[in-house]
Motif scaffolding. Structure first.
Motif, PDB file in Angstrom:
ATOM      1  N   PHE A  26      10.178   9.712  -5.513  1.00 56.31           N
ATOM      2  CA  PHE A  26       8.964   8.977  -5.141  1.00 56.31           C
ATOM      3  C   PHE A  26       8.908   7.630  -5.866  1.00 56.31           C
ATOM      4  O   PHE A  26       8.617   6.596  -5.254  1.00 56.31           O
ATOM      5  CB  PHE A  26       7.712   9.791  -5.499  1.00 56.31           C
ATOM      6  CG  PHE A  26       7.539  11.035  -4.689  1.00 56.31           C
ATOM      7  CD1 PHE A  26       7.766  11.044  -3.329  1.00 56.31           C
ATOM      8  CD2 PHE A  26       7.145  12.222  -5.295  1.00 56.31           C
ATOM      9  CE1 PHE A  26       7.608  12.193  -2.582  1.00 56.31           C
ATOM     10  CE2 PHE A  26       6.978  13.381  -4.559  1.00 56.31           C
ATOM     11  CZ  PHE A  26       7.214  13.372  -3.198  1.00 56.31           C
ATOM     12  N   THR A  27       9.176   7.654  -7.173  1.00 59.84           N
ATOM     13  CA  THR A  27       9.086   6.439  -7.974  1.00 59.84           C
ATOM     14  C   THR A  27      10.138   5.412  -7.547  1.00 59.84           C
ATOM     15  O   THR A  27       9.831   4.216  -7.390  1.00 59.84           O
ATOM     16  CB  THR A  27       9.255   6.760  -9.472  1.00 59.84           C
ATOM     17  OG1 THR A  27       8.262   7.713  -9.863  1.00 59.84           O
ATOM     18  CG2 THR A  27       9.104   5.497 -10.316  1.00 59.84           C
ATOM     19  N   GLY A  28      11.376   5.869  -7.343  1.00 52.27           N
ATOM     20  CA  GLY A  28      12.446   4.965  -6.947  1.00 52.27           C
ATOM     21  C   GLY A  28      12.174   4.288  -5.614  1.00 52.27           C
ATOM     22  O   GLY A  28      12.309   3.059  -5.488  1.00 52.27           O
ATOM     23  N   VAL A  29      11.765   5.083  -4.621  1.00 46.62           N
ATOM     24  CA  VAL A  29      11.469   4.517  -3.295  1.00 46.62           C
ATOM     25  C   VAL A  29      10.247   3.610  -3.379  1.00 46.62           C
ATOM     26  O   VAL A  29      10.209   2.529  -2.772  1.00 46.62           O
ATOM     27  CB  VAL A  29      11.239   5.641  -2.259  1.00 46.62           C
ATOM     28  CG1 VAL A  29      10.819   5.054  -0.915  1.00 46.62           C
ATOM     29  CG2 VAL A  29      12.503   6.471  -2.091  1.00 46.62           C
ATOM     30  N   GLY A  30       9.238   4.041  -4.150  1.00 51.29           N
ATOM     31  CA  GLY A  30       8.025   3.235  -4.302  1.00 51.29           C
ATOM     32  C   GLY A  30       8.307   1.884  -4.927  1.00 51.29           C
ATOM     33  O   GLY A  30       7.807   0.860  -4.457  1.00 51.29           O
ATOM     34  N   VAL A  31       9.102   1.855  -5.995  1.00 50.80           N
ATOM     35  CA  VAL A  31       9.456   0.601  -6.663  1.00 50.80           C
ATOM     36  C   VAL A  31      10.198  -0.322  -5.698  1.00 50.80           C
ATOM     37  O   VAL A  31       9.923  -1.537  -5.631  1.00 50.80           O
ATOM     38  CB  VAL A  31      10.325   0.878  -7.912  1.00 50.80           C
ATOM     39  CG1 VAL A  31      10.965  -0.415  -8.417  1.00 50.80           C
ATOM     40  CG2 VAL A  31       9.482   1.509  -9.012  1.00 50.80           C
ATOM     41  N   MET A  32      11.126   0.235  -4.947  1.00 50.85           N
ATOM     42  CA  MET A  32      11.907  -0.568  -4.001  1.00 50.85           C
ATOM     43  C   MET A  32      11.001  -1.197  -2.929  1.00 50.85           C
ATOM     44  O   MET A  32      11.137  -2.377  -2.600  1.00 50.85           O
ATOM     45  CB  MET A  32      12.969   0.302  -3.338  1.00 50.85           C
ATOM     46  CG  MET A  32      13.886  -0.448  -2.386  1.00 50.85           C
ATOM     47  SD  MET A  32      15.254   0.594  -1.816  1.00 50.85           S
ATOM     48  CE  MET A  32      14.376   1.976  -1.088  1.00 50.85           C
ATOM     49  N   ILE A  33      10.074  -0.407  -2.411  1.00 48.45           N
ATOM     50  CA  ILE A  33       9.179  -0.905  -1.359  1.00 48.45           C
ATOM     51  C   ILE A  33       8.229  -1.964  -1.912  1.00 48.45           C
ATOM     52  O   ILE A  33       7.999  -3.004  -1.289  1.00 48.45           O
ATOM     53  CB  ILE A  33       8.392   0.263  -0.726  1.00 48.45           C
ATOM     54  CG1 ILE A  33       9.341   1.174   0.059  1.00 48.45           C
ATOM     55  CG2 ILE A  33       7.292  -0.260   0.192  1.00 48.45           C
ATOM     56  CD1 ILE A  33       8.691   2.437   0.584  1.00 48.45           C
ATOM     57  N   VAL A  34       7.652  -1.717  -3.095  1.00 44.11           N
ATOM     58  CA  VAL A  34       6.734  -2.685  -3.715  1.00 44.11           C
ATOM     59  C   VAL A  34       7.473  -3.988  -4.023  1.00 44.11           C
ATOM     60  O   VAL A  34       6.937  -5.087  -3.820  1.00 44.11           O
ATOM     61  CB  VAL A  34       6.108  -2.096  -4.993  1.00 44.11           C
ATOM     62  CG1 VAL A  34       5.382  -3.184  -5.791  1.00 44.11           C
ATOM     63  CG2 VAL A  34       5.128  -0.978  -4.642  1.00 44.11           C
ATOM     64  N   TRP A  35       8.718  -3.896  -4.506  1.00 40.31           N
ATOM     65  CA  TRP A  35       9.504  -5.085  -4.809  1.00 40.31           C
ATOM     66  C   TRP A  35       9.756  -5.915  -3.547  1.00 40.31           C
ATOM     67  O   TRP A  35       9.667  -7.151  -3.571  1.00 40.31           O
ATOM     68  CB  TRP A  35      10.817  -4.686  -5.455  1.00 40.31           C
ATOM     69  CG  TRP A  35      11.758  -5.833  -5.705  1.00 40.31           C
ATOM     70  CD1 TRP A  35      12.975  -6.066  -5.132  1.00 40.31           C
ATOM     71  CD2 TRP A  35      11.534  -6.924  -6.602  1.00 40.31           C
ATOM     72  NE1 TRP A  35      13.528  -7.219  -5.603  1.00 40.31           N
ATOM     73  CE2 TRP A  35      12.676  -7.784  -6.509  1.00 40.31           C
ATOM     74  CE3 TRP A  35      10.502  -7.263  -7.473  1.00 40.31           C
ATOM     75  CZ2 TRP A  35      12.785  -8.945  -7.256  1.00 40.31           C
ATOM     76  CZ3 TRP A  35      10.621  -8.442  -8.207  1.00 40.31           C
ATOM     77  CH2 TRP A  35      11.748  -9.264  -8.102  1.00 40.31           C
TER      78      TRP A  35
ATOM     79  N   ILE B 138       0.838  -1.203   0.000  1.00 39.61           N
ATOM     80  CA  ILE B 138       0.000   0.000   0.000  1.00 39.61           C
ATOM     81  C   ILE B 138       0.875   1.257   0.000  1.00 39.61           C
ATOM     82  O   ILE B 138       0.653   2.189  -0.783  1.00 39.61           O
ATOM     83  CB  ILE B 138      -0.942   0.005   1.219  1.00 39.61           C
ATOM     84  CG1 ILE B 138      -1.952  -1.148   1.119  1.00 39.61           C
ATOM     85  CG2 ILE B 138      -1.694   1.338   1.311  1.00 39.61           C
ATOM     86  CD1 ILE B 138      -2.783  -1.348   2.363  1.00 39.61           C
ATOM     87  N   GLY B 139       1.867   1.278   0.888  1.00 42.18           N
ATOM     88  CA  GLY B 139       2.740   2.447   0.987  1.00 42.18           C
ATOM     89  C   GLY B 139       3.561   2.669  -0.266  1.00 42.18           C
ATOM     90  O   GLY B 139       3.663   3.803  -0.767  1.00 42.18           O
ATOM     91  N   GLY B 140       4.139   1.586  -0.800  1.00 39.74           N
ATOM     92  CA  GLY B 140       4.916   1.707  -2.029  1.00 39.74           C
ATOM     93  C   GLY B 140       4.050   2.117  -3.205  1.00 39.74           C
ATOM     94  O   GLY B 140       4.458   2.925  -4.051  1.00 39.74           O
ATOM     95  N   GLY B 141       2.832   1.585  -3.260  1.00 43.24           N
ATOM     96  CA  GLY B 141       1.905   1.949  -4.326  1.00 43.24           C
ATOM     97  C   GLY B 141       1.535   3.423  -4.274  1.00 43.24           C
ATOM     98  O   GLY B 141       1.407   4.082  -5.319  1.00 43.24           O
ATOM     99  N   TYR B 142       1.375   3.949  -3.062  1.00 42.80           N
ATOM    100  CA  TYR B 142       1.036   5.371  -2.923  1.00 42.80           C
ATOM    101  C   TYR B 142       2.188   6.252  -3.400  1.00 42.80           C
ATOM    102  O   TYR B 142       1.979   7.243  -4.104  1.00 42.80           O
ATOM    103  CB  TYR B 142       0.691   5.687  -1.471  1.00 42.80           C
ATOM    104  CG  TYR B 142       0.298   7.135  -1.255  1.00 42.80           C
ATOM    105  CD1 TYR B 142      -0.925   7.602  -1.696  1.00 42.80           C
ATOM    106  CD2 TYR B 142       1.169   8.028  -0.630  1.00 42.80           C
ATOM    107  CE1 TYR B 142      -1.289   8.930  -1.518  1.00 42.80           C
ATOM    108  CE2 TYR B 142       0.815   9.352  -0.449  1.00 42.80           C
ATOM    109  CZ  TYR B 142      -0.420   9.802  -0.889  1.00 42.80           C
ATOM    110  OH  TYR B 142      -0.772  11.116  -0.724  1.00 42.80           O
ATOM    111  N   LEU B 143       3.401   5.888  -3.036  1.00 43.09           N
ATOM    112  CA  LEU B 143       4.570   6.656  -3.487  1.00 43.09           C
ATOM    113  C   LEU B 143       4.727   6.566  -5.010  1.00 43.09           C
ATOM    114  O   LEU B 143       5.108   7.543  -5.664  1.00 43.09           O
ATOM    115  CB  LEU B 143       5.834   6.155  -2.791  1.00 43.09           C
ATOM    116  CG  LEU B 143       5.937   6.466  -1.291  1.00 43.09           C
ATOM    117  CD1 LEU B 143       7.201   5.843  -0.710  1.00 43.09           C
ATOM    118  CD2 LEU B 143       5.928   7.962  -1.037  1.00 43.09           C
TER     119      LEU B 143
END
Length: 220
Positions: free
Chosen positions: A202-211, A79-84
């Motif tokens: 935002f995109t870089g951190v989001g991708v890392m968290i979702v992965w 959820i958090g990674g998707g939001y970022l």
């Protein structure tokens, strides 16, 4: 009198972490330079309230319970990674469209990122921090290692108040500094690049968290 050394240590580590560039830092930079002081301050308050809630949940042990359940924590990561990712891809899409056109880059041009009210700015700041699983892990580590089991409730309350105060002070200062008339004039021509850089963060951190969340769901 209770030894306040743990409180001072927690406050010092937290303040150093605040000044480290991350999604919250990027959010203030992006929106204070684009929309001005009032929006920047509303986002600063939202970010600080997110930190306040993380502090309360960590010091009471709720966050630890979430972290100890891998699937629940992975869901929060998703959820958090998707939001970022939503914030990052939205910003990059707006930058791309405006860069390809002859129209000047203005706040109203980035319709999918437009913050129409202070309440919306506050909500975006709050969501950015409270949905960030890295913040949850940071506060769990901070509280579990530095808060003694026998720390009085009054001192715990003081600790939480200090963390909230430091957060509000730093983010508000950042919003104020970036929205001064002199700096606004200089940054106006760089808004496109600021939005692009923040979108990448935002995109870089989001991708890392979702992965990381996907790995948690798929691991045996």
């Amino acid at each position: 009198m209770y030894d306040l050394t743990p409180v001072i240590t927690i406050a010092t580590i937290h303040f150093i972490a605040l000044m480290s560039p991350g999604p919250d830092f990027a959010l203030v930079v992006q929106n204070a330079t684009r929309y001005g002081r009032n929006t920047g301050l509303a986002i600063a308050f939202g970010l600080s309230c997110g930190i306040l809630l993380h502090s309360v949940l960590s010091i009471t042990g709720v966050s630890l319970i979430v972290h100890q359940h891998p699937l629940l924590f992975a869901l929060m990561q998703l959820i958090g990674g998707g939001y970022l990712l939503y914030l990052g891809l939205g910003a990059l899409n707006a930058v791309w469209r405006l860069a390809k056109s002859d129209a000047p880059y203005t706040p109203s041009a980035a319709k999918n990122q437009l913050l129409s009210s202070r309440r919306q700015a506050f909500s975006r700041g709050f969501a950015t921090n409270i949905l960030n699983p890295k913040a949850l892990v940071f506060f769990i580590s901070l509280m579990s290692s530095l808060v003694p089991a026998d720390m009085p409730v009054a001192v715990k309350t003081l600790t939480i108040a200090i963390l909230f105060g430091l957060s509000l002070l730093w983010f508000s200062f950042l919003a104020w500094a970036l929205s001064t008339e002199r700096l606004q004039t200089k940054l106006q021509s760089a808004t496109l690049y600021i939005d692009g850089l923040c979108g990448l963060v935002f995109t870089g951190v989001g991708v890392m968290i979702v992965w990381q969340a996907i790995q948690a769901f798929t691991s045996p």
